[in-house]
Enzyme design. Structure first.
Site, PDB file in Angstrom:
ATOM      1  N   ARG A 236       1.112   9.544  -2.201  1.00 11.60           N
ATOM      2  CA  ARG A 236       2.043  10.608  -2.543  1.00 11.60           C
ATOM      3  C   ARG A 236       1.281  11.724  -3.270  1.00 11.60           C
ATOM      4  NH1 ARG A 236       4.440   5.661  -3.602  1.00 11.60           N
ATOM      5  NH2 ARG A 236       6.330   5.234  -2.374  1.00 11.60           N
ATOM      6  N   LYS A 261       5.577   4.317  -7.859  1.00  8.05           N
ATOM      7  CA  LYS A 261       7.027   4.447  -7.756  1.00  8.05           C
ATOM      8  C   LYS A 261       7.721   3.127  -8.062  1.00  8.05           C
ATOM      9  CE  LYS A 261      10.478   6.422  -4.606  1.00  8.05           C
ATOM     10  NZ  LYS A 261      10.688   7.038  -3.278  1.00  8.05           N
ATOM     11  N   HIS A 324       3.588  15.420   1.459  1.00  8.30           N
ATOM     12  CA  HIS A 324       4.245  14.123   1.652  1.00  8.30           C
ATOM     13  C   HIS A 324       4.401  13.803   3.133  1.00  8.30           C
ATOM     14  CE1 HIS A 324       6.680  10.941  -0.364  1.00  8.30           C
ATOM     15  NE2 HIS A 324       7.186  10.823   0.851  1.00  8.30           N
ATOM     16  N   ARG A 327       2.412  11.104   5.147  1.00  6.01           N
ATOM     17  CA  ARG A 327       2.784   9.693   5.160  1.00  6.01           C
ATOM     18  C   ARG A 327       3.607   9.360   6.405  1.00  6.01           C
ATOM     19  NH1 ARG A 327       2.729   6.968   0.320  1.00  6.01           N
ATOM     20  NH2 ARG A 327       4.858   6.148   0.504  1.00  6.01           N
ATOM     21  N   HIS A 350       4.915   0.560   0.008  1.00  6.45           N
ATOM     22  CA  HIS A 350       6.308   0.142   0.132  1.00  6.45           C
ATOM     23  C   HIS A 350       6.395  -1.360  -0.075  1.00  6.45           C
ATOM     24  CE1 HIS A 350       7.336   3.805   2.892  1.00  6.45           C
ATOM     25  NE2 HIS A 350       7.227   4.122   1.605  1.00  6.45           N
ATOM     26  N   TYR A 360       3.253 -11.792  -0.833  1.00  6.03           N
ATOM     27  CA  TYR A 360       2.073 -12.110  -0.020  1.00  6.03           C
ATOM     28  C   TYR A 360       0.856 -11.416  -0.633  1.00  6.03           C
ATOM     29  CZ  TYR A 360      -0.531 -13.147   4.273  1.00  6.03           C
ATOM     30  OH  TYR A 360      -1.424 -13.632   5.187  1.00  6.03           O
TER      31      TYR A 360
END
Length: 391
Positions: A236, A261, A324, A327, A350, A360
């Site tokens: 970002r 974030k 942005h 992305r 994310h 994981y």
């Protein structure tokens, strides 16, 4: 109307702008300032109700006092029914030849940019207007050809072609090959259509190489390197802005959770191209500054959040692309190239909704993410010249 409003100081210190300027002195006399900085005295008048313009010479070769004296003589003649004598220069070139003469003389721009401009003018204006003298092209004729582009959906490129043509007409006016710049009479904001502007606007994948080529015409300013770095890393804009040199270890960048974030640490594998940008920024590093991309004016602040957006707008992509937006573009590319969704989402920082997937070990994804980011960077740099320069 006020008269004798100019002074020599005003004329001498007047600066050019993106569009031609006129500084009026009264009785139709004005100093015309082209975007290139050339200053020419002109007198506007009417004959049989039709507007005319008479050139009185270049400033400062012709002084303000001399221009006023010439203006007074011409006004007296008009009152006696004698119109100023204007030289009708026989066209010694057509519009397309003027395009070539102007753009081939622009040694201050990159070869690729010059070729792109000429190619755009050749494809879209030369067929209908190329054989006409520049002085014969009025607003209606030029707008008709630009409207063809707009109707074909080339809403961004039509603005570039108008801009490139405008520079040719400015040059033609200065060379005495034309009397007006018809492109300046066309407001691109009102004349042409627009794509639907999206939140965090991004280009289509097929348009990226053209954008990268356009970006390559810019100098290696910090804003340009910042834009490229966002592209190479998928981070970002704010994460890029706050990046510090001590967060980089080898070819990996660790962003602390306090800046993310979702409050989770994020590891960003760095491609060869991203590392090259960091090497450049290290050479530019000022003593006492911790930021990789610092403010131009203060060591204790990072680059402004609007810097990359301003760069993109200057390139002609306002409302079409954002920092942005990289992305979105990168995610589309990675999915189309068959990379695992989990690796893509992890690179974008994310967190999956599935808690099992969320826990994981991210180190496992690095074996996929490293080659993915290098292939992406190589793909961005693999720009090839298209058959037509524009979206």
């Amino acid at each position: 109307m006020p008269t004798n409003t100019l002074t020599d100081t005003i004329c001498k210190t007047a600066k050019p702008s993106e569009k031609p300027r006129k500084l009026f002195d009264g009785h139709g006399l004005h100093l015309f300032i082209s975007p290139t900085g050339a200053k020419v005295w002109r007198m506007a008048y009417r004959v049989d109700g039709k507007p005319k313009t008479k050139s009185l010479g270049a400033y400062p070769l012709v002084t303000l006092a001399e221009a006023r004296q010439q203006c007074a003589v011409l006004r007296k003649g008009l009152l006696e029914g004698v119109a100023p004598v204007t030289k009708t220069k026989r066209p010694d070139s057509n519009f397309w030849e003027d395009c070539q003469a102007y753009w081939n003389g622009r040694k201050d721009v990159a070869d690729g940019y010059r070729e792109n401009a000429l190619r755009g003018l050749e494809l879209h204006l030369k067929p209908a207007l190329g054989d006409l003298a520049s002085a014969e092209i009025d607003r209606a004729k030029l707008l008709a050809e630009l409207n063809r582009m707009d109707a074909a959906g080339k809403h961004v490129f039509v603005r570039k072609v108008r801009m490139w043509a405008s520079q040719v007409f400015d040059w033609a006016v200065e060379q005495g090959k034309a009397t007006i710049n018809p492109a300046e009479l066309i407001n691109p904001q009102k004349a042409f259509g627009r794509r639907r502007v999206k939140h965090h606007a991004s280009l289509e994948l097929t348009e990226i190489h053209e954008f990268v080529r356009r970006l390559s015409f810019e100098k290696d300013l910090n804003s340009v390197l910042a834009c490229r770095f966002i592209a190479y890393t998928w981070v970002r804009t704010n994460e890029m802005r706050m990046m510090r040199f001590d967060e980089v270890e080898g070819d990996a960048w660790l962003i602390g959770g306090e800046r993310m974030k979702r409050d989770k640490d994020h590891i960003v594998p760095l491609s060869r191209q991203a590392m090259e940008i960091l090497d450049v920024m290290r050479t530019r590093r000022r003593e006492g500054c911790e930021y990789v991309f610092p403010s131009d004016h203060r060591l204790d602040r990072p680059i402004s959040e609007n810097t990359v957006l301003a760069l993109i707008a200057r390139m002609g992509y306002k409302g079409e692309m954002t920092g942005h937006g990289w992305r979105t573009v990168a995610s589309t590319w990675a999915n189309e190239h068959g990379y695992p969704p989990d690796a893509i989402e992890r690179q974008l920082a994310h967190t999956p909704e599935d808690k099992v997937r969320a826990t994981y070990n991210r180190a496992e994804y690095m074996r996929v993410r490293r080659p993915m980011m290098q292939e992406w960077a190589d793909w961005l740099n693999s720009s090839t010249k298209p058959d037509e320069p524009g979206p």
